[in-house]
Design a protein around this motif. Structure first.
Motif, PDB file in Angstrom:
ATOM      1  N   THR A 102       0.847  -1.204   0.000  1.00 41.44           N
ATOM      2  CA  THR A 102       0.000   0.000   0.000  1.00 41.44           C
ATOM      3  C   THR A 102       0.876   1.246   0.000  1.00 41.44           C
ATOM      4  O   THR A 102       0.549   2.250  -0.657  1.00 41.44           O
ATOM      5  N   LEU A 103       2.000   1.185   0.727  1.00 38.79           N
ATOM      6  CA  LEU A 103       2.916   2.333   0.739  1.00 38.79           C
ATOM      7  C   LEU A 103       3.616   2.495  -0.611  1.00 38.79           C
ATOM      8  O   LEU A 103       3.890   3.611  -1.047  1.00 38.79           O
ATOM      9  N   VAL A 104       3.901   1.369  -1.276  1.00 44.85           N
ATOM     10  CA  VAL A 104       4.484   1.434  -2.620  1.00 44.85           C
ATOM     11  C   VAL A 104       3.496   2.090  -3.574  1.00 44.85           C
ATOM     12  O   VAL A 104       3.852   2.983  -4.357  1.00 44.85           O
ATOM     13  N   GLU A 105       2.235   1.661  -3.513  1.00 41.66           N
ATOM     14  CA  GLU A 105       1.221   2.261  -4.386  1.00 41.66           C
ATOM     15  C   GLU A 105       1.022   3.749  -4.086  1.00 41.66           C
ATOM     16  O   GLU A 105       0.743   4.532  -4.999  1.00 41.66           O
ATOM     17  N   ASP A 106       1.181   4.116  -2.826  1.00 40.18           N
ATOM     18  CA  ASP A 106       1.024   5.523  -2.438  1.00 40.18           C
ATOM     19  C   ASP A 106       2.213   6.382  -2.869  1.00 40.18           C
ATOM     20  O   ASP A 106       2.175   7.611  -2.720  1.00 40.18           O
ATOM     21  N   GLY A 107       3.293   5.748  -3.353  1.00 39.42           N
ATOM     22  CA  GLY A 107       4.486   6.491  -3.748  1.00 39.42           C
ATOM     23  C   GLY A 107       5.377   6.886  -2.588  1.00 39.42           C
ATOM     24  O   GLY A 107       6.319   7.678  -2.759  1.00 39.42           O
ATOM     25  N   ARG A 108       5.147   6.324  -1.409  1.00 39.74           N
ATOM     26  CA  ARG A 108       5.943   6.666  -0.223  1.00 39.74           C
ATOM     27  C   ARG A 108       7.108   5.699  -0.021  1.00 39.74           C
ATOM     28  O   ARG A 108       7.951   5.917   0.847  1.00 39.74           O
ATOM     29  N   LEU A 109       7.121   4.641  -0.806  1.00 36.05           N
ATOM     30  CA  LEU A 109       8.135   3.592  -0.685  1.00 36.05           C
ATOM     31  C   LEU A 109       8.363   3.021  -2.074  1.00 36.05           C
ATOM     32  O   LEU A 109       7.426   2.918  -2.871  1.00 36.05           O
ATOM     33  N   ARG A 110       9.618   2.674  -2.386  1.00 38.29           N
ATOM     34  CA  ARG A 110       9.939   2.045  -3.670  1.00 38.29           C
ATOM     35  C   ARG A 110      10.516   0.664  -3.426  1.00 38.29           C
ATOM     36  O   ARG A 110      11.255   0.455  -2.461  1.00 38.29           O
ATOM     37  N   LEU A 111      10.191  -0.275  -4.310  1.00 36.59           N
ATOM     38  CA  LEU A 111      10.721  -1.632  -4.163  1.00 36.59           C
ATOM     39  C   LEU A 111      12.239  -1.656  -4.215  1.00 36.59           C
ATOM     40  O   LEU A 111      12.866  -2.530  -3.599  1.00 36.59           O
ATOM     41  N   GLU A 112      12.845  -0.718  -4.925  1.00 39.23           N
ATOM     42  CA  GLU A 112      14.306  -0.694  -5.039  1.00 39.23           C
ATOM     43  C   GLU A 112      14.981   0.169  -3.975  1.00 39.23           C
ATOM     44  O   GLU A 112      16.204   0.320  -3.987  1.00 39.23           O
ATOM     45  N   ASP A 113      14.210   0.717  -3.051  1.00 39.71           N
ATOM     46  CA  ASP A 113      14.823   1.490  -1.964  1.00 39.71           C
ATOM     47  C   ASP A 113      15.761   0.610  -1.158  1.00 39.71           C
ATOM     48  O   ASP A 113      15.387  -0.512  -0.765  1.00 39.71           O
ATOM     49  N   PRO A 114      16.975   1.077  -0.861  1.00 39.70           N
ATOM     50  CA  PRO A 114      17.839   0.345   0.058  1.00 39.70           C
ATOM     51  C   PRO A 114      17.265   0.421   1.472  1.00 39.70           C
ATOM     52  O   PRO A 114      16.682   1.435   1.861  1.00 39.70           O
ATOM     53  N   LEU A 115      17.432  -0.652   2.217  1.00 41.54           N
ATOM     54  CA  LEU A 115      16.861  -0.712   3.559  1.00 41.54           C
ATOM     55  C   LEU A 115      17.307   0.457   4.430  1.00 41.54           C
ATOM     56  O   LEU A 115      16.500   1.049   5.161  1.00 41.54           O
ATOM     57  N   ALA A 116      18.592   0.802   4.360  1.00 40.37           N
ATOM     58  CA  ALA A 116      19.122   1.853   5.239  1.00 40.37           C
ATOM     59  C   ALA A 116      18.521   3.227   4.964  1.00 40.37           C
ATOM     60  O   ALA A 116      18.616   4.116   5.807  1.00 40.37           O
ATOM     61  N   LYS A 117      17.883   3.402   3.826  1.00 39.31           N
ATOM     62  CA  LYS A 117      17.210   4.675   3.559  1.00 39.31           C
ATOM     63  C   LYS A 117      16.126   4.928   4.595  1.00 39.31           C
ATOM     64  O   LYS A 117      15.863   6.084   4.979  1.00 39.31           O
ATOM     65  N   HIS A 118      15.486   3.860   5.055  1.00 33.26           N
ATOM     66  CA  HIS A 118      14.382   3.979   6.002  1.00 33.26           C
ATOM     67  C   HIS A 118      14.762   3.543   7.410  1.00 33.26           C
ATOM     68  O   HIS A 118      14.177   4.035   8.381  1.00 33.26           O
ATOM     69  N   LEU A 119      15.722   2.623   7.509  1.00 32.34           N
ATOM     70  CA  LEU A 119      16.204   2.159   8.811  1.00 32.34           C
ATOM     71  C   LEU A 119      17.718   2.322   8.834  1.00 32.34           C
ATOM     72  O   LEU A 119      18.464   1.387   8.505  1.00 32.34           O
ATOM     73  N   PRO A 120      18.219   3.488   9.209  1.00 31.63           N
ATOM     74  CA  PRO A 120      19.667   3.759   9.155  1.00 31.63           C
ATOM     75  C   PRO A 120      20.508   2.806   9.996  1.00 31.63           C
ATOM     76  O   PRO A 120      21.707   2.658   9.728  1.00 31.63           O
TER      77      PRO A 120
END
Length: 423
Positions: A102-120
């Protein structure tokens, strides 16, 4: 809170009599209800499980089978019923995976985002090589985590070099540690090494717990609150919860496991054997009632079998149920097809791939199943399992609370159902 009446209205296939020779009439074939009732009863009478419930439902809500055998509490008179609550364990994972999408569809998250972008806290991941040397790892992506290719593991999978590191760091599998916060468990996990370079190995793991933490950071809400807002509330899954109120304790099915050939209740903090890996897992059935336990995205939810059936119907209907859309149809299609590039899915065996939160049947003959190719689902360590068949437009949900034995029981009930289908 009772399930809607129409969900439990039986809509069984008619009893079909076989045409026999004149001199020797052939008895009518057993009804689907009687065949599956017998299959459930056999699981209980054989001592494999203490109690079991099953539902087979079509995408439109028509119930093809509903039944249960055994008591909610061993030795008590009250049977398992439609209002009984089950610890879903890893059947929580598909719900969390839907929350991610749902967050991917909302444009708030991308499947190719590296994990550390959101969890440093995961920015300095390392891999333990076979010689024991630790070397830098590439960043797992959200896609890697959804398909269990992030390099993480579980304590109970007993991976050499990893299980020792998890024990040293005090990593929880999402099944105990009722006082642990999500942030604390993520910090512990981030300090442990990966077992493989992300994207190179399918390895079942705490990846969905990590995704639950991503949902919290991106949405700014606790995972349970986000799932209630975006999934459970809109779908009217009134029993779905990560923290069961004490007032609902009388609905919970007792968690059991085999000891010396007999089933007995699991004690809080008990270490349970996991035969597939020769490892163990720490269980705390009381975790479901804890107000302080972190909402484990991989193992922490509870629900009735009927509410989980509604969740499966949403998927069968391409992300929509009763006029409420949770995901786009193309998103559900991507989640429920193989996404590993053909890597072995060792917990399922030959004939399976893995999508975004689900195993997927690719070769029924190799998988030794009557399920058609494209059937997807998963199960939980307390003995729950579901199977969504888009070819026949139906879902099979089987729930026990008998650790280890419950998974095979779900598979046997599933195969018994397919045996009743008209060829």
């Amino acid at each position: 809170m009772m399930l809607r009446r129409h969900l439990w209205a039986l809509a069984l296939l008619p009893l079909v009599a076989c045409a026999g020779q004149r001199e020797a009439p052939v008895a009518a074939q057993p009804s689907r209800q009687s065949v599956l009732d017998a299959a459930l009863r056999q699981q209980v009478e054989s001592g494999k499980v203490a109690g079991i419930s099953a539902v087979v439902v079509r995408a439109d809500g028509e119930v093809l089978y509903q039944g249960a055998q055994g008591p909610r509490v061993p030795g008590a008179a009250e049977p398992i019923g439609p209002d009984s609550l089950f610890r879903l364990a890893s059947m929580t994972k598909p719900v969390t995976s839907v929350a991610v999408m749902t967050l991917v569809e909302d444009g708030r998250l991308r499947l190719e985002d590296p994990l550390a972008k959101h969890l440093p806290e995961f920015r300095d991941l390392r891999i333990r090589e076979t010689n024991g040397r630790l070397v830098p790892a590439r960043q797992p992506t959200i896609r890697d985590l959804l398909r269990h290719m992030g390099g993480f593991s579980y304590n109970f999978l007993n991976v050499p070099g990893i299980v020792e590191a998890y024990a040293r760091e005090g990593v929880d599998d999402g099944l105990a540690a009722p006082g642990r916060s999500t942030r604390d468990n993520m910090r512990r996990l981030a300090r442990a090494p990966l077992q493989a370079q992300p994207g190179t190995l399918w390895a079942y793991s705490l990846a969905t717990d990590v995704l639950g933490a991503v949902v919290e950071r991106v949405s700014g809400k606790p995972l349970d609150a986000y799932i209630q807002e975006r999934i459970a509330g809109p779908l009217r899954l009134t029993s779905f919860a990560f923290h069961v109120p004490e007032s609902e304790r009388a609905r919970m099915v007792t968690a059991m496991h085999p000891v010396d050939g007999a089933l007995r209740p699991i004690r809080s903090g008990e270490r349970i054997p996991y035969p597939l890996s020769r490892g163990t897992w720490v269980s705390d059935p009381e975790r479901a009632f804890s107000r302080t336990a972190y909402p484990s995205g991989g193992a922490g939810a509870t629900a009735t079998i009927g509410d989980y059936a509604r969740f499966t119907r949403m998927l069968l209907n391409g992300g929509e149920l009763d006029g409420v859309r949770i995901l786009r149809a193309e998103t559900v299609a991507a989640m429920t097809r193989g996404q590993t590039g053909g890597l072995p899915v060792n917990l399922r065996g030959p004939g399976y791939d893995f999508g975004y939160g689900f195993s997927v049947v690719t070769d029924p003959a190799a998988a030794k199943t009557r399920q058609p190719a494209g059937t997807y689902g998963w199960g939980g360590i307390y003995g729950t399992g579901f199977f969504i068949d888009p070819v026949n437009r139906l879902a099979i949900i089987v729930m026990t609370q008998t650790a280890t034995n419950g998974g095979p029981a779900a598979n046997e009930v599933r195969e018994a159902f397919y045996g009743t289908m008209v060829q």
